[in-house]
Every structure is written in structure tokens, then in C-alpha cells.
Design a protein around this motif. Structure first.
Motif, PDB file in Angstrom:
ATOM      1  N   GLY A 112      70.895  63.708  13.865  1.00 42.42           N
ATOM      2  CA  GLY A 112      70.447  62.878  14.981  1.00 42.42           C
ATOM      3  C   GLY A 112      71.379  62.991  16.174  1.00 42.42           C
ATOM      4  O   GLY A 112      71.751  62.001  16.804  1.00 42.42           O
ATOM      5  N   SER A 113      71.743  64.206  16.512  1.00 40.48           N
ATOM      6  CA  SER A 113      72.817  64.440  17.480  1.00 40.48           C
ATOM      7  C   SER A 113      72.353  64.261  18.919  1.00 40.48           C
ATOM      8  O   SER A 113      71.224  64.590  19.292  1.00 40.48           O
ATOM      9  CB  SER A 113      73.352  65.867  17.303  1.00 40.48           C
ATOM     10  N   SER A 114      73.261  63.752  19.749  1.00 39.19           N
ATOM     11  CA  SER A 114      73.063  63.819  21.193  1.00 39.19           C
ATOM     12  C   SER A 114      73.473  65.215  21.657  1.00 39.19           C
ATOM     13  O   SER A 114      73.967  66.023  20.890  1.00 39.19           O
ATOM     14  CB  SER A 114      73.876  62.733  21.906  1.00 39.19           C
ATOM     15  N   GLY A 115      73.251  65.480  22.932  1.00 36.94           N
ATOM     16  CA  GLY A 115      73.562  66.795  23.478  1.00 36.94           C
ATOM     17  C   GLY A 115      72.396  67.398  24.231  1.00 36.94           C
ATOM     18  O   GLY A 115      72.592  68.216  25.131  1.00 36.94           O
ATOM     19  N   LEU A 116      71.188  66.981  23.880  1.00 37.77           N
ATOM     20  CA  LEU A 116      70.001  67.414  24.608  1.00 37.77           C
ATOM     21  C   LEU A 116      69.263  66.218  25.208  1.00 37.77           C
ATOM     22  O   LEU A 116      68.867  66.219  26.364  1.00 37.77           O
ATOM     23  CB  LEU A 116      69.057  68.205  23.692  1.00 37.77           C
ATOM     24  N   TYR A 117      69.075  65.200  24.392  1.00 37.52           N
ATOM     25  CA  TYR A 117      68.415  63.977  24.856  1.00 37.52           C
ATOM     26  C   TYR A 117      68.801  62.847  23.911  1.00 37.52           C
ATOM     27  O   TYR A 117      68.892  63.038  22.696  1.00 37.52           O
ATOM     28  CB  TYR A 117      66.890  64.140  24.855  1.00 37.52           C
ATOM     29  N   GLU A 118      69.020  61.670  24.488  1.00 36.71           N
ATOM     30  CA  GLU A 118      69.317  60.514  23.658  1.00 36.71           C
ATOM     31  C   GLU A 118      68.820  59.260  24.359  1.00 36.71           C
ATOM     32  O   GLU A 118      69.165  58.998  25.509  1.00 36.71           O
ATOM     33  CB  GLU A 118      70.822  60.394  23.378  1.00 36.71           C
ATOM     34  N   ASN A 119      67.997  58.490  23.664  1.00 40.50           N
ATOM     35  CA  ASN A 119      67.476  57.233  24.183  1.00 40.50           C
ATOM     36  C   ASN A 119      68.386  56.106  23.701  1.00 40.50           C
ATOM     37  O   ASN A 119      68.063  55.367  22.781  1.00 40.50           O
ATOM     38  CB  ASN A 119      66.041  57.022  23.700  1.00 40.50           C
TER      39      ASN A 119
END
Length: 248
Positions: A112-119
Motif C-alpha cells: 500500500g505504498s505512497s509514491g504515485l498517489y495517496e489519498n
């Protein structure tokens, strides 16, 4: 007899003992990794550092300070090669470290990594005094809402009442949203496992598929009935996928 001994010795030495470093997310706790640590610590070193997400200096340097922290941590542990397993912001950190030190990371696991998109909290975060809002956002992390216990919600709420900590969290949350990794992921050539909850609403599965397209050597595994922290909600399935990847 001698040939049998040689075969047994070969099988024994084939076990991969590369250390695992488990990296938590912005509001993640070390206990999130408890079942992963207990599962894999019999055959390899498992390290769970507490990331300095409340460090006041993070407000100016954003994610770079976390990378520096991880560099110093790995150096202090005198580790040659590692496997990095990062959840949410921890995954973002793992990507940045791998790009900076490709020779030191054997495999990479993004959860569930950030780095591209994170809400995440970064967009509408100023409502730190609104307890019902904080409860809603904590529950948003999980598919099984019972994981958003009163104790956890109260802990997050109390943390956000401390201005210095709230400021650092806001800065990191916004950095995770704005520091996009898309143009750099093709440089990560090592094997990468993407472990994602199907019902993840913070980094939806479309994000996992995007990572899968951009990483040259990635495997994607989806876990059903699971949100943003699969090692907490579905630890048995999580550990099974991780074990196969590590032994492959």
C-alpha cells in the motif's frame, strides 16, 4: 554416506538469511509488524526501526531526512544487503533508499505504498481538533472497521493535538503526495513484490497496477477483504505471499 551429507549441507546453506527491515507508515506503529516479525525471525534478522516522523527538522527537508535516517540505521547495524518491506510512507522511503543505494537492497516489498498517489491526510488535514473526523480517517485505513479501536483513534487524536507533531505529519503527508516516483521507478531493477489490499481506499488497487506497469521486475499480489495495512488485517495471507517471494 558422504554424498548424503553433502546434499543435506547444500539444502541447509540454501536458506536465504538476508535481513528484513520493516518500515511503518505515517501513523503506523511498530506493533503493526508483530506477526511478520514473529513469522520470519527464526531464519533471518528482522529489524523494525521507529521512523522519526515527528522530527521538527522534517518540516524543511521532507522525505530526505527519513532517507538519511535509514542510511545511518543500516550503517549502524553493519548490514551489507537487506530486504526492505515498506507500508505506505515506509514504502515511499524504501523506494528512495533503493534508488540511492541499489547495491545494498536485494529485494523490495511495497505494501500500500505512497509514491504515485495517496489519498491521505495531506489534503484536508487542518481539521485536527475534530475528533469525529479523526475517527473517520482512522477507520478509512481498514476494511474491517473493528481495527479502528477507541484506543487507536484516541492515540492518533492526542498526537495531533501537539502542534510540532501535527506540523511534521502534515509536511510528510503532503510530501508523500507531491514527490511522485513515476519517472524513477524504471531504475529499480531488483525483484519487487507489491502487496495490496483490494479494498485499500488510501492507495487504491489502481495505484498497485500503476506500480506494476512501471517497475521492470515486479510481482503483484492482491489480498481481498483488506484495506491499507494487510499485515494487520490479513497477516496469514500476507506472510504466505512474502515467504514465497523471499524464497523465490
Amino acid at each position: 554416506m558422504n554424498s548424503q551429507i553433502l546434499v543435506l549441507e547444500k539444502e541447509t546453506t540454501s536458506i536465504d538469511t538476508t535481513p528484513l527491515i520493516l518500515l511503518h507508515g505515517l501513523f503506523g506503529s511498530l506493533s503493526n509488524w508483530q506477526k511478520v516479525e514473529s513469522e520470519f525471525s527464526a531464519h533471518r534478522k528482522v529489524l523494525v526501526p521507529e521512523l522519526p516522523v515527528y522530527d521538527r527538522s522534517l518540516r524543511s527537508s521532507k522525505l530526505d531526512k527519513l532517507v538519511t535516517f535509514l542510511e545511518q540505521y543500516i550503517e549502524r547495524q553493519d548490514l551489507d544487503k537487506v530486504v526492505l518491506v515498506g507500508n505506505s510512507l515506509g514504502g515511499h522511503l524504501a523506494q528512495l533508499y533503493t534508488l540511492r543505494h541499489p547495491g545494498k537492497v536485494k529485494k523490495l516489498v511495497l505494501v500500500g505504498s505512497s509514491g504515485l498517489y495517496e489519498n491521505s491526510f495531506g489534503g484536508t488535514f487542518p481539521r485536527v481538533k475534530d475528533f469525529s473526523y479523526i475517527r473517520e480517517r482512522v477507520a478509512y485505513t481498514f476494511f474491517k472497521k473493528e481495527h479502528a479501536t477507541d484506543v487507536l483513534v484516541q492515540k492518533v487524536f492526542q498526537t495531533l493535538q501537539i502542534p510540532a507533531k501535527a506540523s511534521s505529519i502534515i509536511t510528510l503527508a503532503r510530501a508523500a503526495q507531491t514527490e511522485n516516483m513515476a519517472e524513477y521507478l524504471s531504475h529499480i531493477k531488483i525483484p519487487v513484490l507489491l502487496l495490496w489490499g483490494v479494498q485499500d481506499e488510501i492507495t487504491p488497487i489502481e495505484v498497485a497496477h500503476h506500480f506494476h506497469r512501471l517497475l521492470p521486475n515486479a510481482t503483484l499480489r492482491l489480498i481481498n477483504e483488506c484495506g491499507h495495512v494487510p499485515m494487520v488485517e490479513q497477516p496469514e495471507q500476507f506472510n504466505q505471499y512474502l515467504r514465497v517471494f523471499l524464497e523465490g
